[in-house]
Design a protein around this motif. Sequence first.
Motif, PDB file in Angstrom:
ATOM      1  N   VAL A  42       0.998  -1.077  -0.039  1.00  0.00           N
ATOM      2  CA  VAL A  42       0.137   0.046   0.065  1.00  0.00           C
ATOM      3  C   VAL A  42       0.806   1.361   0.074  1.00  0.00           C
ATOM      4  O   VAL A  42       0.556   2.212  -0.693  1.00  0.00           O
ATOM      5  CB  VAL A  42      -0.816   0.057   1.365  1.00  0.00           C
ATOM      6  CG1 VAL A  42      -1.822   1.203   1.350  1.00  0.00           C
ATOM      7  CG2 VAL A  42      -1.759  -0.971   1.377  1.00  0.00           C
ATOM      8  N   GLN A  43       1.840   1.294   0.737  1.00  0.00           N
ATOM      9  CA  GLN A  43       2.669   2.380   0.821  1.00  0.00           C
ATOM     10  C   GLN A  43       3.606   2.658  -0.466  1.00  0.00           C
ATOM     11  O   GLN A  43       3.582   3.806  -0.910  1.00  0.00           O
ATOM     12  CB  GLN A  43       3.784   2.112   1.972  1.00  0.00           C
ATOM     13  CG  GLN A  43       3.513   1.856   3.347  1.00  0.00           C
ATOM     14  CD  GLN A  43       2.937   3.269   4.065  1.00  0.00           C
ATOM     15  OE1 GLN A  43       3.174   4.193   3.546  1.00  0.00           O
ATOM     16  NE2 GLN A  43       2.338   2.982   5.033  1.00  0.00           N
ATOM     17  N   LEU A  82      11.558   5.705  -1.100  1.00  0.00           N
ATOM     18  CA  LEU A  82      11.320   6.321   0.123  1.00  0.00           C
ATOM     19  C   LEU A  82      10.081   5.592   0.709  1.00  0.00           C
ATOM     20  O   LEU A  82      10.252   5.537   2.045  1.00  0.00           O
ATOM     21  CB  LEU A  82      10.179   7.586  -0.306  1.00  0.00           C
ATOM     22  CG  LEU A  82       9.868   8.802   0.394  1.00  0.00           C
ATOM     23  CD1 LEU A  82      10.951   9.125   1.521  1.00  0.00           C
ATOM     24  CD2 LEU A  82       9.293   9.911  -0.321  1.00  0.00           C
ATOM     25  N   ALA A  83       9.300   4.973   0.018  1.00  0.00           N
ATOM     26  CA  ALA A  83       8.347   3.934   0.720  1.00  0.00           C
ATOM     27  C   ALA A  83       8.973   2.823   1.644  1.00  0.00           C
ATOM     28  O   ALA A  83       8.394   2.602   2.446  1.00  0.00           O
ATOM     29  CB  ALA A  83       7.260   3.445  -0.319  1.00  0.00           C
ATOM     30  N   LEU A  84      10.035   2.426   0.980  1.00  0.00           N
ATOM     31  CA  LEU A  84      10.472   1.273   1.608  1.00  0.00           C
ATOM     32  C   LEU A  84      11.305   1.795   2.739  1.00  0.00           C
ATOM     33  O   LEU A  84      11.593   1.033   3.515  1.00  0.00           O
ATOM     34  CB  LEU A  84      11.591   0.587   0.793  1.00  0.00           C
ATOM     35  CG  LEU A  84      10.901  -0.178  -0.364  1.00  0.00           C
ATOM     36  CD1 LEU A  84      11.708  -0.448  -1.560  1.00  0.00           C
ATOM     37  CD2 LEU A  84       9.934  -1.298   0.187  1.00  0.00           C
ATOM     38  N   SER A  85      11.408   3.210   2.846  1.00  0.00           N
ATOM     39  CA  SER A  85      12.490   3.607   4.205  1.00  0.00           C
ATOM     40  C   SER A  85      11.262   3.889   5.241  1.00  0.00           C
ATOM     41  O   SER A  85      11.735   4.210   6.347  1.00  0.00           O
ATOM     42  CB  SER A  85      13.322   4.852   3.714  1.00  0.00           C
ATOM     43  OG  SER A  85      13.957   4.826   2.444  1.00  0.00           O
ATOM     44  N   VAL A  96       2.303  10.132   1.524  1.00  0.00           N
ATOM     45  CA  VAL A  96       1.922  11.242   0.401  1.00  0.00           C
ATOM     46  C   VAL A  96       2.562  12.296   0.662  1.00  0.00           C
ATOM     47  O   VAL A  96       3.341  12.946  -0.145  1.00  0.00           O
ATOM     48  CB  VAL A  96       0.443  11.673   0.461  1.00  0.00           C
ATOM     49  CG1 VAL A  96       0.072  12.675  -0.357  1.00  0.00           C
ATOM     50  CG2 VAL A  96      -0.514  10.112  -0.012  1.00  0.00           C
ATOM     51  N   LEU A  97       2.712  12.775   1.849  1.00  0.00           N
ATOM     52  CA  LEU A  97       3.690  14.186   2.194  1.00  0.00           C
ATOM     53  C   LEU A  97       4.942  13.985   1.911  1.00  0.00           C
ATOM     54  O   LEU A  97       5.719  14.814   1.145  1.00  0.00           O
ATOM     55  CB  LEU A  97       3.551  14.460   3.521  1.00  0.00           C
ATOM     56  CG  LEU A  97       3.689  15.999   4.126  1.00  0.00           C
ATOM     57  CD1 LEU A  97       2.913  16.637   3.285  1.00  0.00           C
ATOM     58  CD2 LEU A  97       3.323  16.280   5.520  1.00  0.00           C
TER      59      LEU A  97
END
Lengths: 341, 602, 187
Positions: A42-43, A82-85, A96-97
């Motif tokens: 989802v992220q 980014l999502a994985l961090s 989102v931000l």
Amino acid sequence: MSRHATHIAQPVTVSRVMLKVLAALLPGIAVSVYCFGPGVLVQLLLATFTALGAEAAVLRLRQRPIAPALADLSAVVTAWLLALSMPPLGAWWMIVLATLFAIVLGKQLYGGLGNNPFNPAMVGFAVMIVSFPAQMAAWGTPLAALDATAQLQWIFTHTLPAGSSVDAISSATPLDVLKTGLLQGGQAVSQLLQQPRFGQWGNAGGEWVALAWALGGLWLWQQKLIPWRTPLAMLAGVLAVSLPLWLWQPAQYASPLFHLLNGATLLAAGFIVTDPVSGSTTPLGRLIFGFLVGVLVVVIRVFGGFPDAVAFAVLIMNMAVPFIDHTTQPRVFGRKGGRHA
Amino acid sequence: MSRLYDFHGGIHPPQHKDAATAWPIQPLPLPPQLYIALAQSVGNAARPTVSVGQQVLKGQQLAQLDGRLSAAVHAPTSGTITAIGPHPFAHPSGLPVETITLQPDGLDSWQPRSPLAWQDASPAQLRSHLQDMGVVGLGGAVFPTHLKLAASPLATLVVNGAECEPFISCDDMLMRERAAGIVDGIRIAAHALQAGQVLIGIEDNKPQAIAAMQAACAGTPYRVVTIPTKYPSGGAKQLIRILTGIEVPHGTRATDLGVQCLNVGTLYAMARAVLHGEPLLSRIVTVTGAVAHAANYEVAIGTPLAWLLQQAGIADTQAEVIMGGPMMGITLPDLHAGLPKAGNCLIAKSAALFPPRPPEQACIRCGDCASVCPAQLQPMDLFWFAKSRNFGKAQERHLFDCIECGACSYVCPSQIPLVDYYRFAKSEIWAAERDKKNASLARQRHAFRQFRIERDKSEKAARLAARAAEQAAKLATQAANPAAASAAPAASGMDDAKKAAIAAALARAAAQKEAKPLSEQHTSGLDDAKQAAIQAAMARAAARKAAADAAKAADAANPDSPPAATPAQTGMDDAKRAAVEAAMARATARKAAAQAQKDASE
Amino acid sequence: MNTLLLALLVMVALALLLGAVLGYASIRFKVDADPLVDKIDDILPQTQCGQCGHPGCRPYAQALASGEEDINKCPPGGEDGIHKLAELLGVDFKPFDAGAAQPKPKAVALIDEATCIGCTLCIQACPVDAILGSAKQMHTIIASECTGCELCLAPCPVDCIRMIPQGTDLTNWKWRYPTIPIKAVKP
């Protein structure tokens, strides 16, 4: 047909390079999903759509062609990293931000791909960890029995189905636990590591994710998409600080292995310090850049205020890149000495 | 086996050499016209020594060199000169250059040839022979060969048979078929250079050429060295590095480091020129790509490229054609051009062989270009500086060490035509340097002029001041001696001077009187012509001015202005006319005097 | 009280010391010529044509340095020259005045030698001594030294001087800035 000085070229494109980077992330993503649940996906989705949307919007404002820039997939790579961090079960607005900051502030405001002095994903991450330290520290407990519906509900509404424990979604990361434990004092590292939060080598489940990142990185190196210098130098930097400390006072300082397998160390080695745009490009410069990132990671983890330090280490070294590159110019064919002969 | 050195970077593009090497070197009939450009080498274009309509024999000199850095041009066959003037040229600019058009008479009759007894000839004699024979480097750079034989003794002569660019196989075929001729050339060059050792570098993708050269070199001290196939190992600097380990920096002559590099084609041409007295009249050209009969052809210099491509069976006459290889060659703007000495290969493009390059994307600084750059530059930085027109920085990062091999452009994942940017930056820098040089010359000359005018003025003032002082002194003495007694010697002194002056004037007058009839006799014709010319010029000027006046008058809305302008104009014209007439009169008188003097001295 | 005095004393001493150092430096390292004039002069094309209203490039450079003159008075320098001047002097770019002389392609003067009457007027007018000849002898222009200032045109009594535009040839041809094709034409 265009008339160029060189009439033939390898059929490579930036899109293909980026696609391979995305492919290299897949093993790590798979392990992450296994450990932390479908929240990871989802992220990733949220980040991808936000990144593409933000990129298109800014390009439109800048009156630049949109399709080629989206097709180069660089925004997707940034989004995925980014999502994985970020915490897999973080609220939807956080990712989102973060992605908006990464793409708009970190990349497009500097002029888009190729012009950004900082790693965009790390810009987004740094902004979030400075602004929302508590939320950013709330990683889900690995292997927690929280089903997909519950995870989705939590991400989007911040509520849980009846009977679920908040612990399942908001336990601290090992780095956090270690930091807090040591700050409170009285407990040696070895004692802290006895907690169930820690796995065999430091991070239950997480250590496998880290190894999967390393696998992806090795594949990229085998594909000649990343140089060996930067990642190896970074790992050397991590060892160079953590090993002496650990040997000196094993009770006070975590082992080098702990530093390697926790947090974003291996993700950074394979995918973040190897970002060519914001990294050094000279052979010697890559060694210096990587090594100092590694050193900074451990120094900030051990002595700084934040539990993980990859983002800050990378951003600080990004600032030093022009200087490093300037002073490490390789020797030109036939000329004596390096730099500016 | 000697040790091989590697150079940094390099690439392995697909070879595409087999199509043309399947056949032996093909002879060609003479084309209907030959277009022999006068700019056949680096440096100054040659100056024509023939005139339109002249019959020339094969091998006859058509144009002589102009200065040291220049090469002579010869008739590739016998025939008639039909034109000398601008004609399309094989140059990326598409600018026409002075070209001699030769119509072959089909007889192909040679002029007498004079070989050179090179073993007894001095190096200087050999050099001047090669210069007269128009031998230039056939590897592509067309540097006059005689200038490359200037350094002796020399440690190492490197013979370039690497031929690393894809598609090109003219050197390969030459080595396969005419190895003995090449070795003759090596012998001559080694003799002239007193070379300590000779190393012949050939890439390992040419086994037949290696075998042929090894056979031809048997019994000689020359060593054929097989080198790994890697582009651009055929670059002179790269080959020198591979064979000797010596790196020749930009701006340094290889000979200063004890090495010289000559191409096999050049050595063969040298052997023909020295042993047979044949100027450089033809060369081997690889014609390949989208043609029916891809092969190596022996082609007369000046052969129209379109005709040559037709002989090779070009499929699409509208196709773009590359001269040279796909890495460094140029897209020909006009196929009417004649084959230049530099033309080693023609490739007819097809979409299959040369798919259009995808659009340029942003540079992601991946560094692939740096890892393949044989000059060990940082191409992405040079690109950045060239693109932003930051030429100073580009030069600081050694832009001019770039050999434009195109390896960076080949590997770039962003598909940036990097070499295009470097060429742009280089020519901008050259232009700026030219302007700067001109400006500083103009500044110097202007400053000197100011200085000269000042100096003349002050000298004149000094002279006037001195004379005034003298006068004043004289007056003072006169005033001091009012007595008439003292006036006598002064007067006599003055008288002497006066007398001498009068005598001189008389003599001049006599001379003039004598001279006048003579001068009138001798110079009247000249004067008439001159006068006529001047009058004509004046008439033209007057007409122009009148026209301008008329236009001005017509334009002027103010009714007051035409009458006001006209008298002024006439006045000016009158004055000018008077001035011109005076000038003419003065000129006539002076010319007469000069003539008289000349006559008198005879 | 003591501390106050001490601080005051230290300050005064510092001020005196630094003042002395500055004063010494301004004498010791005095720059005679105005380096700005040289820098401006470097940008100007040195045609010495006087189109700016000054007798040569250096006087214009001096006027620019003292701020008395506009930067758009040099047609031979072209817009490029104005950009460079604007950057050096830290002022805004200013295009050529509408009515004033505009830049034109570089040209050199050529004397029609059949018409020349040898009056030397052009020689006197040439700011860079690029015209060769003497009284009543035909004159000629050294093309490589001609700046194309056109100052020799007006004085010629027989109008025998023309300006020959300098075209592009192989020696001064330039590679163009690589352009990105908007759309590849499909054959």
